[in-house]
Write a protein that holds these residues in place. Structure first.
Motif, PDB file in Angstrom:
ATOM      1  N   LEU A   1      12.206   4.224  16.878  1.00 16.69           N
ATOM      2  CA  LEU A   1      13.571   4.397  17.357  1.00 16.69           C
ATOM      3  C   LEU A   1      13.995   5.837  17.100  1.00 16.69           C
ATOM      4  CD1 LEU A   1      16.099   2.937  18.516  1.00 16.69           C
ATOM      5  CD2 LEU A   1      16.843   2.627  16.143  1.00 16.69           C
ATOM      6  N   GLU A   2      14.562   6.465  18.128  1.00 16.15           N
ATOM      7  CA  GLU A   2      15.019   7.853  18.028  1.00 16.15           C
ATOM      8  C   GLU A   2      16.533   7.904  18.210  1.00 16.15           C
ATOM      9  OE1 GLU A   2      13.921  12.305  19.732  1.00 16.15           O
ATOM     10  OE2 GLU A   2      13.186  10.525  20.788  1.00 16.15           O
ATOM     11  N   TRP A   3      17.167   8.750  17.417  1.00 18.63           N
ATOM     12  CA  TRP A   3      18.616   9.007  17.517  1.00 18.63           C
ATOM     13  C   TRP A   3      18.777  10.479  17.852  1.00 18.63           C
ATOM     14  CZ3 TRP A   3      22.402   9.465  12.822  1.00 18.63           C
ATOM     15  CH2 TRP A   3      23.713   9.532  13.285  1.00 18.63           C
ATOM     16  N   ILE A   4      19.401  10.770  18.988  1.00 19.36           N
ATOM     17  CA  ILE A   4      19.574  12.140  19.456  1.00 19.36           C
ATOM     18  C   ILE A   4      21.056  12.503  19.412  1.00 19.36           C
ATOM     19  CG2 ILE A   4      19.250  13.742  21.372  1.00 19.36           C
ATOM     20  CD1 ILE A   4      16.984  11.907  22.349  1.00 19.36           C
ATOM     21  N   LEU A   5      21.381  13.528  18.638  1.00 18.39           N
ATOM     22  CA  LEU A   5      22.746  14.057  18.569  1.00 18.39           C
ATOM     23  C   LEU A   5      22.792  15.321  19.418  1.00 18.39           C
ATOM     24  CD1 LEU A   5      23.306  13.632  14.717  1.00 18.39           C
ATOM     25  CD2 LEU A   5      24.070  12.113  16.549  1.00 18.39           C
ATOM     26  N   ASP A   6      23.539  15.275  20.502  1.00 13.44           N
ATOM     27  CA  ASP A   6      23.590  16.378  21.461  1.00 13.44           C
ATOM     28  C   ASP A   6      24.845  17.200  21.218  1.00 13.44           C
ATOM     29  OD1 ASP A   6      23.928  17.939  23.911  1.00 13.44           O
ATOM     30  OD2 ASP A   6      22.324  16.685  24.719  1.00 13.44           O
ATOM     31  N   PHE A   7      24.650  18.465  20.787  1.00 12.16           N
ATOM     32  CA  PHE A   7      25.770  19.368  20.513  1.00 12.16           C
ATOM     33  C   PHE A   7      26.124  20.242  21.716  1.00 12.16           C
ATOM     34  CE2 PHE A   7      23.283  19.340  16.387  1.00 12.16           C
ATOM     35  CZ  PHE A   7      23.991  18.272  15.862  1.00 12.16           C
ATOM     36  N   GLY A   8      25.318  20.161  22.781  1.00 16.23           N
ATOM     37  CA  GLY A   8      25.481  21.061  23.906  1.00 16.23           C
ATOM     38  C   GLY A   8      26.594  20.633  24.847  1.00 16.23           C
ATOM     39  N   SER A   9      26.676  21.356  25.951  1.00 18.25           N
ATOM     40  CA  SER A   9      27.717  21.105  26.946  1.00 18.25           C
ATOM     41  C   SER A   9      27.108  21.219  28.336  1.00 18.25           C
ATOM     42  CB  SER A   9      28.854  22.122  26.801  1.00 18.25           C
ATOM     43  OG  SER A   9      29.704  22.082  27.924  1.00 18.25           O
ATOM     44  N   PRO A  10      27.383  20.271  29.234  1.00 16.98           N
ATOM     45  CA  PRO A  10      26.871  20.387  30.600  1.00 16.98           C
ATOM     46  C   PRO A  10      27.498  21.549  31.366  1.00 16.98           C
ATOM     47  CG  PRO A  10      28.325  18.468  30.383  1.00 16.98           C
ATOM     48  CD  PRO A  10      28.088  18.990  29.011  1.00 16.98           C
ATOM     49  N   THR A  11      28.686  21.992  30.972  1.00 16.02           N
ATOM     50  CA  THR A  11      29.328  23.109  31.670  1.00 16.02           C
ATOM     51  C   THR A  11      28.664  24.447  31.341  1.00 16.02           C
ATOM     52  OG1 THR A  11      30.991  23.359  29.929  1.00 16.02           O
ATOM     53  CG2 THR A  11      31.532  21.906  31.773  1.00 16.02           C
ATOM     54  N   THR A  12      28.040  24.562  30.170  1.00 18.56           N
ATOM     55  CA  THR A  12      27.339  25.799  29.802  1.00 18.56           C
ATOM     56  C   THR A  12      25.830  25.672  29.976  1.00 18.56           C
ATOM     57  OG1 THR A  12      27.159  25.133  27.468  1.00 18.56           O
ATOM     58  CG2 THR A  12      29.133  26.352  28.125  1.00 18.56           C
ATOM     59  N   GLY A  13      25.339  24.458  30.250  1.00 21.56           N
ATOM     60  CA  GLY A  13      23.909  24.256  30.435  1.00 21.56           C
ATOM     61  C   GLY A  13      23.129  24.096  29.152  1.00 21.56           C
ATOM     62  N   THR A  14      23.823  24.010  28.015  1.00 21.17           N
ATOM     63  CA  THR A  14      23.125  23.929  26.724  1.00 21.17           C
ATOM     64  C   THR A  14      22.842  22.492  26.285  1.00 21.17           C
ATOM     65  OG1 THR A  14      25.278  24.053  25.603  1.00 21.17           O
ATOM     66  CG2 THR A  14      24.059  26.121  25.899  1.00 21.17           C
ATOM     67  N   GLY A  15      23.227  21.509  27.091  1.00 20.46           N
ATOM     68  CA  GLY A  15      22.945  20.121  26.746  1.00 20.46           C
ATOM     69  C   GLY A  15      23.784  19.175  27.580  1.00 20.46           C
ATOM     70  N   SER A  16      23.623  17.880  27.298  1.00 21.98           N
ATOM     71  CA  SER A  16      24.379  16.865  28.029  1.00 21.98           C
ATOM     72  C   SER A  16      25.731  16.580  27.389  1.00 21.98           C
ATOM     73  CB  SER A  16      23.567  15.570  28.093  1.00 21.98           C
ATOM     74  OG  SER A  16      23.457  14.987  26.802  1.00 21.98           O
TER      75      SER A  16
END
Length: 245
Positions: A114-129
């Motif tokens: 099981l994987e837990w992914i914490l996404d700190f990025g932003s779709p508006t800047t392209g750095t993550g979801s």
């Protein structure tokens, strides 16, 4: 030993690249090893855009049958038209190994995780979801006992539980890993995800060439290729420095 296997091993020996096996390679996600890798990958996104991903990729064996993996990614990208840099995500993963079996010259090690992914990025800047995810997975590591060739089929499902981006993706993955004499190895990694939200297949292939350069230290290079019309990037390359302990 079967004639075909004997012939392959003899040919490799004649070329001075005899296969070696026994000690698991950390490039196998189902290997029972402790390691910390410092990695950088560059992706050509097409139309003059690119992304650089600097990340830590490591693992620690909590028990002989339980592995903890971690990743921390820092992205620099101009996918939205202007260059943006930020920490992108943290991935935390637990992998449970089950009793290996052996038959027909192959050993088989099953695993669930099981994987837990914490996404700190932003779709508006392209750095993550910007959306955190939970991702169960399972697979097998099949190792040919005569040559050391390891085949790892995996299946994983990603689903978001918060954030601005709805993620619902199922990915199948096939890895082939072969070690050779003098501490070399090669790896091929085919990833074929299906994006249920957008009806897309953003498939990729990765090829890795590595060498153990000292006690507990390895160096490797990656060649990255996007596949099909829905590919997430055109091509790329990477470097990695591994510490095993």
């Amino acid at each position: 030993m079967p004639f075909r296997t004997t012939l392959i091993a003899t040919a490799l020996c004649a070329l001075g690249v005899a296969p070696v096996w026994g000690e698991e390679n950390a490039s196998n996600p189902l290997a029972a090893v402790n390691n910390t890798d410092l990695r950088y990958q560059y992706f050509d996104l097409g139309n003059g855009a690119s992304t650089g991903d600097a990340f830590i990729d490591g693992a620690y064996m909590l028990r002989p049958d339980l592995k903890f993996k971690y990743e921390l990614h820092y992205l620099s990208t101009d996918s939205t038209g202007t260059r943006q840099s930020d920490f992108s995500s943290v991935g935390l993963k637990l992998i449970k190994f089950f009793q290996p079996t052996s038959s027909g010259g192959w050993s088989r090690k099953p695993a669930l995780g099981l994987e837990w992914i914490l996404d700190f990025g932003s779709p508006t800047t392209g750095t993550g979801s910007g959306s955190d995810q939970i991702s169960p997975f399972g697979g097998f590591a099949f190792t040919h006992e005569a040559t050391g060739l390891t085949l790892i089929p995996l299946a994983q499902h990603f689903v978001s539980y918060n954030g601005p981006t709805d993620i619902n993706q199922t990915a199948v993955r096939l890895i082939a890993l072969q070690s050779f004499g003098e501490g070399f190895w090669v790896k091929a990694d085919l990833k074929v995800p299906y994006d249920w939200e957008n009806d897309r297949w953003p498939a990729t292939a990765e090829f890795q060439f590595g060498k153990h350069i000292g006690p507990g230290v390895s160096l490797y290079a990656d060649l990255l290729v996007g596949i099909g019309a829905d590919r997430p990037y055109d091509h790329g390359a990477g470097l990695g420095l591994r510490f095993r302990y």
